[in-house]
Scaffold this motif. Structure first.
Motif, PDB file in Angstrom:
ATOM      1  N   TYR A  86       0.632  -0.869   0.351  1.00 33.07           N
ATOM      2  CA  TYR A  86      -0.331  -0.022   0.004  1.00 33.07           C
ATOM      3  C   TYR A  86       0.970   1.201  -0.060  1.00 33.07           C
ATOM      4  CZ  TYR A  86      -3.608  -3.645   1.897  1.00 33.07           C
ATOM      5  OH  TYR A  86      -4.707  -4.157   2.046  1.00 33.07           O
ATOM      6  N   ALA A  87       0.898   2.130  -0.634  1.00 35.27           N
ATOM      7  CA  ALA A  87       1.328   3.673  -1.001  1.00 35.27           C
ATOM      8  C   ALA A  87       0.389   4.811  -1.244  1.00 35.27           C
ATOM      9  CB  ALA A  87       2.025   3.616  -1.955  1.00 35.27           C
ATOM     10  N   LEU A 123      -5.702   5.432  -1.555  1.00 34.46           N
ATOM     11  CA  LEU A 123      -4.417   4.874  -1.982  1.00 34.46           C
ATOM     12  C   LEU A 123      -4.404   3.676  -2.614  1.00 34.46           C
ATOM     13  CD1 LEU A 123      -3.237   3.719   0.490  1.00 34.46           C
ATOM     14  CD2 LEU A 123      -6.031   1.601   1.326  1.00 34.46           C
ATOM     15  N   LEU A 124      -2.689   3.814  -2.833  1.00 34.76           N
ATOM     16  CA  LEU A 124      -2.190   3.004  -4.079  1.00 34.76           C
ATOM     17  C   LEU A 124      -1.956   0.949  -3.224  1.00 34.76           C
ATOM     18  CD1 LEU A 124      -2.286   6.269  -5.384  1.00 34.76           C
ATOM     19  CD2 LEU A 124       0.015   5.137  -6.188  1.00 34.76           C
ATOM     20  N   PHE A 173       0.917   5.743 -11.309  1.00 33.93           N
ATOM     21  CA  PHE A 173       1.585   4.516  -9.866  1.00 33.93           C
ATOM     22  C   PHE A 173       2.787   4.240  -9.450  1.00 33.93           C
ATOM     23  CE2 PHE A 173       0.133   0.383  -7.927  1.00 33.93           C
ATOM     24  CZ  PHE A 173      -1.200   0.182  -7.630  1.00 33.93           C
ATOM     25  N   ASP A 174       3.772   3.928 -10.924  1.00 30.35           N
ATOM     26  CA  ASP A 174       4.853   3.710 -10.117  1.00 30.35           C
ATOM     27  C   ASP A 174       5.661   4.697  -9.829  1.00 30.35           C
ATOM     28  OD1 ASP A 174       4.907   0.996 -11.412  1.00 30.35           O
ATOM     29  OD2 ASP A 174       5.145   1.739 -13.620  1.00 30.35           O
ATOM     30  N   ARG A 233       8.320   4.124  -1.438  1.00 34.34           N
ATOM     31  CA  ARG A 233       9.201   3.146  -0.576  1.00 34.34           C
ATOM     32  C   ARG A 233      10.751   4.342  -0.188  1.00 34.34           C
ATOM     33  NH1 ARG A 233       8.427  -0.196  -5.420  1.00 34.34           N
ATOM     34  NH2 ARG A 233       6.550  -1.850  -5.228  1.00 34.34           N
ATOM     35  N   THR A 234      11.462   4.548  -0.866  1.00 34.12           N
ATOM     36  CA  THR A 234      12.150   5.762  -0.579  1.00 34.12           C
ATOM     37  C   THR A 234      12.342   6.531   0.283  1.00 34.12           C
ATOM     38  OG1 THR A 234      12.672   5.672  -2.961  1.00 34.12           O
ATOM     39  CG2 THR A 234      14.113   7.576  -1.492  1.00 34.12           C
TER      40      THR A 234
END
Length: 713
Positions: free
Chosen positions: A383-384, A391-392, A538-539, A546-547
Motif C-alpha cells: 500500500y502507498a 490509497l494505491l 502509480f509507479d 519506498r524511498t
C-alpha cells in the motif's frame, strides 16, 4: 562455634533466609555485566567492570572476615553512640540459648575458649547489619545487608557510566565530524515512531541537519494541521470470529458460538476481519484480499486457526504471514502471505491437534507437507498513499513451485455491518459505474471510488447473514455474505447480484502463473470521482514512498548498525505498526444486549421509548395496549410466558415465538431491503415456533426474563 548450634542460636529460618540473602550477592556480577553493557553498548567494558567487581569481592571478603573475627560482626562498620545491650542473667548451662532482657535485645553468654564474644563499646552502636541482627536476628541482617550493598554498588556504577557516556551530539569520530544520527531519547523516539510530537512541542528529527524527511513532515501535518494521514491504515482485524465481543451464547463459550466455518456466512456484530486488510479509522469501509487456488473448499478470506479447545496447547493460528514494512502514518506498507497450491488441510489440522496431548508438540501447517517442493504462492500486498485519501494497492503473486498453477485473486471492498442493529445507521451502498470502477457511498465517509482493471469481473452481494445456512430460517434476500464464495468456489451464479449493487464487492482476477514467475494486480481507492489515467503515476508514487520509508528508518538507527540489524529493527517496528487495529466494543450496549446492564429497569430487556421497543436481544411479549411484560387485563408486574427476539439476519424483520397460544405479541420491523420505517405485525404460534429460527422455550421468571440468546433446535 559448632555448626550444630546454628539451628539453636539464630533459629531454623537461618538456612533458607541465608540462601535467599546470598542470591543478590551471587548474581551481582551478572547484573553489573548487563547494566554496564546496556548503558555503554560495549561488552568489553562491561566485562572489565564485572571483573573489577569480582576482584573487589575476592579481596574484600577475607578482609571483612578477618575484621569480624578480631572485633566481632557488630564492630565492622559502626555509627555513633548507642546504649549497650542488657547483661544476661546467670545461667547454669553456658551452652544454653541466649535469653532476652527487658528491652527485647538478645543478650549473650560468653562461650569458653579464646574466641569469646566481645560486647560493643557503650560509646558506639552497631551499623545496619548489627542493628538488624539486634532486631531480627542474624538471618535478617544476612538477608538485607547484601541487597543494600549491591544496590549501592550498582548506583555508583550507573553514575560513573553516565559521566563517561559520550554526548549525543558527538559521534564516534569526535565533535568535528558534524551532527550524528544517534537514537532519539526514549520518550521522544517512541512518540516520533507512533506519530507524536517531539521535545519542546516540535517533532524529533532523525535525519542529519535541520530538514525533516518526508515521513516526519507527514507526521507534523497530521499532528499540527489535522491532515488525516492516519485515516487509512491496517486497522482491520485478522480474526473477529471466536472472540468474546461476538459471543452471545447461552453458556459464554465464545470459541464455539461463532466459529471460523461460520465466519464466511455470518455477519459480525462488532468488527470485521481479513487478510492484509486496511480500513478507515472507524472501520466503516474495509478492504482486504481473498484467494482461491482452485482446490480449497472455501475462499481464503481470513486467517484460520484453532480455538482453545481444538489446540493441544490452546489457541493457535495455522497460517504463515509476515509484516514486512510500514511507516507511522502508513504512507507505505508491505505484507506477505504464503498460500499453498494444494487444498488447505483444515480438517487435518483440527483432528490431529485435538488428538495430541499437552506433552506433544503442536501440529503445524508445515508438518502437513502442504509446502513440499515449494508448491505455494508468495503473495505480497503493498500500500502507498499518494494523499491522505488516495490509497494505491499493488498485489504481486509469485509461483514458487515447479509447475504452472492457477490462482484467483479477489480484492474485496465491503462495509462493516452497522445498519440493522438497534440504533443502526443508514444502509451504505456499493455499485459499479461505467468503466468497471466501484463506487462506495456512506453517510459519514461520503463517496469513494475503487479503480480497477476494466476487464476484471466484479461480484456484488450483501454483508448479511445467511440465515438459511446458519440458523435454518429464510433469508430476506438471496444475496448474503457468502455469495461471492458460493459463486467462485461452488459455481452458483445466482449467489451474486446481477444488478451489481450491494454492501460487499470483489474484483475477480483469474491468473495462471508459470513456475518461478509472478503476476501483479493494481487497484486504487480514493475520493476522486473521475481519474481517467489512474495508473499514470502509480509507479512513481510507489517508488517514492519506498524511498521515503528507507529515509525514515535510516534516521532512527545508529550509523554503526549493520544491514542485518537495520532490517531486524525495521521489521520489528513494522510488526507493531501493522498490529494497530480498530477495537470497537460499546460495553453499555453489550451489557444491555446480554441483559446484564445494572442500570436498566428491566435487566432482561432493552429500553423502551414511548411504545416503541429498542433492543436487540430476547425480551418479553408485548401486545397492543399493554404494558411491558404483561398480558392484557393483568397487572404490569405479572410476567408473560412469551418471548420475542430479533432474527439473526441483520436485514430481516424481527421474529418472535410465543410459548402460550393465548398471547399475541407484536414485533417491530426495522429497515428491510434498504428501506427505513417502523411497522408492527402480529406474531402467533405456528411455523415460526416449530422452525429452527430463534425461539425460547424457557418459562418466564417473575423477577427478570431470560437474557440469553434463545436456543436453537
Amino acid at each position: 562455634m559448632a555448626y550444630r548450634s546454628l539451628l539453636r542460636v539464630p533459629g531454623a529460618a537461618f538456612f533458607p533466609l541465608g540462601i535467599l540473602a546470598r542470591l543478590p550477592y551471587a548474581t551481582s556480577l551478572l547484573a553489573t555485566l548487563v547494566l554496564v553493557q546496556a548503558a555503554s553498548g560495549s561488552y568489553a567494558f562491561a566485562g572489565l567492570t564485572a571483573a573489577a567487581q569480582g576482584i573487589a569481592n575476592a579481596l574484600g571478603a577475607p578482609i571483612a572476615g578477618t575484621l569480624a573475627d578480631r572485633h566481632g560482626h557488630r564492630l565492622v562498620g559502626t555509627l555513633p553512640h548507642s546504649p549497650a545491650p542488657p547483661p544476661c542473667p546467670a545461667s547454669p548451662n553456658p551452652r544454653s540459648a541466649p535469653s532476652y532482657g527487658s528491652t527485647g535485645h538478645a543478650c549473650r553468654t560468653p562461650a569458653p575458649g579464646p574466641t569469646s564474644y566481645r560486647p560493643p563499646s557503650p560509646t558506639r552502636r552497631p551499623a545496619l547489619a548489627g542493628y538488624l541482627a539486634d532486631r531480627h536476628g542474624s538471618a535478617g541482617a544476612f538477608l538485607v545487608a547484601p541487597v543494600a550493598a549491591a544496590a549501592a554498588f550498582l548506583l555508583a556504577v550507573t553514575a560513573v557510566l553516565a559521566l563517561l557516556r559520550p554526548h549525543p551530539e558527538m559521534n564516534a569520530r569526535g565533535p568535528s565530524a558534524g551532527p550524528a544520527r544517534y537514537p532519539l531519547p526514549s520518550r521522544a523516539r517512541h512518540r516520533s515512531l507512533v506519530g507524536g510530537a517531539g521535545p519542546r512541542g516540535g517533532h524529533a528529527m532523525g535525519t542529519s541537519g535541520d530538514t525533516p524527511d518526508a515521513e516526519r513532515r507527514r507526521l507534523a501535518e497530521a499532528d499540527d494541521s489535522g491532515v488525516p494521514w492516519r485515516r487509512w491504515g491496517p486497522y482491520l482485524s485478522e480474526r473477529q470470529w471466536g472472540t468474546v465481543r461476538e459471543d452471545y451464547s447461552e453458556n459464554g463459550d465464545a470459541w464455539s458460538y461463532f466459529t471460523h466455518d461460520q465466519a464466511r456466512s455470518r455477519a459480525y456484530r462488532w468488527g470485521e476481519d481479513g487478510i492484509a486488510g486496511v480500513s478507515d479509522d472507524k472501520q466503516r469501509l474495509c478492504f482486504a484480499l481473498a484467494l482461491w487456488n482452485g482446490r480449497d473448499p472455501i475462499l481464503k478470506e481470513r486467517m484460520f486457526g484453532l480455538t482453545n479447545s481444538e489446540g493441544n496447547h490452546g489457541e493457535d493460528v495455522k497460517e504463515y504471514y509476515f509484516y514486512l514494512d510500514s511507516t507511522p502514518t502508513h504512507s507505505y506498507m508491505k505484507y506477505l502471505y504464503k498460500y499453498p497450491q494444494s487444498e488447505f488441510p483444515y480438517e487435518d489440522l483440527k483432528a490431529t491437534n485435538r488428538a495430541r496431548g499437552r506433552g506433544d508438540f503442536e501440529y503445524e501447517l508445515l508438518d502437513t507437507g502442504i509446502f513440499d517442493e515449494d508448491r505455494y504462492f508468495d503473495v505480497f500486498v503493498e500500500y502507498a498513499k499518494a494523499g491522505p485519501d488516495d490509497l494505491l494497492i499493488e498485489i504481486t503473486a509469485h509461483n514458487r513451485g515447479p509447475d504452472e498453477a492457477p490462482l484467483h485473486l479477489l480484492p474485496t471492498l465491503w462495509f462493516r455491518h452497522t445498519w440493522s442493529w438497534a440504533g443502526g445507521t443508514a444502509v451504505p451502498s456499493l455499485r459499479q459505474e461505467p468503466g468497471g470502477h466501484l463506487r462506495a457511498d456512506h453517510e459519514e465517509l461520503g463517496p469513494r471510488w475503487l479503480y480497477c482493471a476494466a476487464d476484471a469481473e466484479t461480484l456484488f452481494t450483501e454483508n448479511d447473514t445467511n440465515n438459511e445456512k446458519i440458523f435454518g430460517s429464510p433469508n430476506a434476500s438471496p444475496y448474503v455474505k457468502d455469495g461471492i464464495d458460493r459463486y467462485v468456489v461452488g459455481g452458483e451464479t445466482g449467489a451474486v447480484n446481477p444488478d451489481r449493487t450491494g454492501t460487499k464487492a470483489a474484483v475477480h482476477h483469474v491468473l495462471t502463473i508459470p513456475a518461478g514467475q509472478s503476476a501483479t494486480v493494481r487497484l486504487r481507492l480514493l475520493t476522486a470521482a473521475e481519474l481517467p489515467d489512474w495508473t499514470g503515476d502509480f509507479d512513481a508514487v510507489m517508488t517514492q514512498r519506498r524511498t521515503e520509508a528507507d529515509e525514515f528508518y535510516d534516521g532512527i538507527t545508529t550509523p554503526d548498525t549493520s544491514a542485518d540489524e537495520r532490517r531486524l529493527v525495521r521489521q520489528a517496528l513494522a510488526g507493531m505498526l501493522w498490529s494497530k487495529q480498530y477495537y470497537y466494543l460499546d460495553v453499555e450496549r453489550w451489557l444491555s444486549e446480554h441483559g446484564l446492564d445494572p442500570l436498566a429497569s428491566d435487566p432482561g430487556c432493552g429500553t423502551a421509548t414511548g411504545t416503541t421497543w429498542s433492543t436487540t436481544r430476547s425480551c418479553r411479549c408485548r401486545t397492543p395496549g399493554s404494558t411491558r411484560g404483561s398480558r392484557p387485563g393483568t397487572s404490569p408486574s405479572t410476567p408473560s410466558p412469551c418471548r420475542w427476539s430479533i432474527s439473526p439476519s441483520p436485514r430481516a424483520s424481527w421474529t418472535c415465538c410465543c410459548a402460550a397460544s393465548t398471547s399475541t405479541p407484536t414485533a417491530r420491523s426495522r429497515r428491510t431491503n434498504g428501506t427505513s420505517g417502523t411497522s408492527t405485525r402480529p406474531c402467533t404460534p405456528g411455523p415460526l415456533c416449530s422452525s429452527t429460527s430463534w425461539r425460547s422455550t424457557a418459562p418466564a421468571r417473575p423477577t427478570a426474563p431470560s437474557w440469553r440468546t434463545p436456543s436453537r433446535s
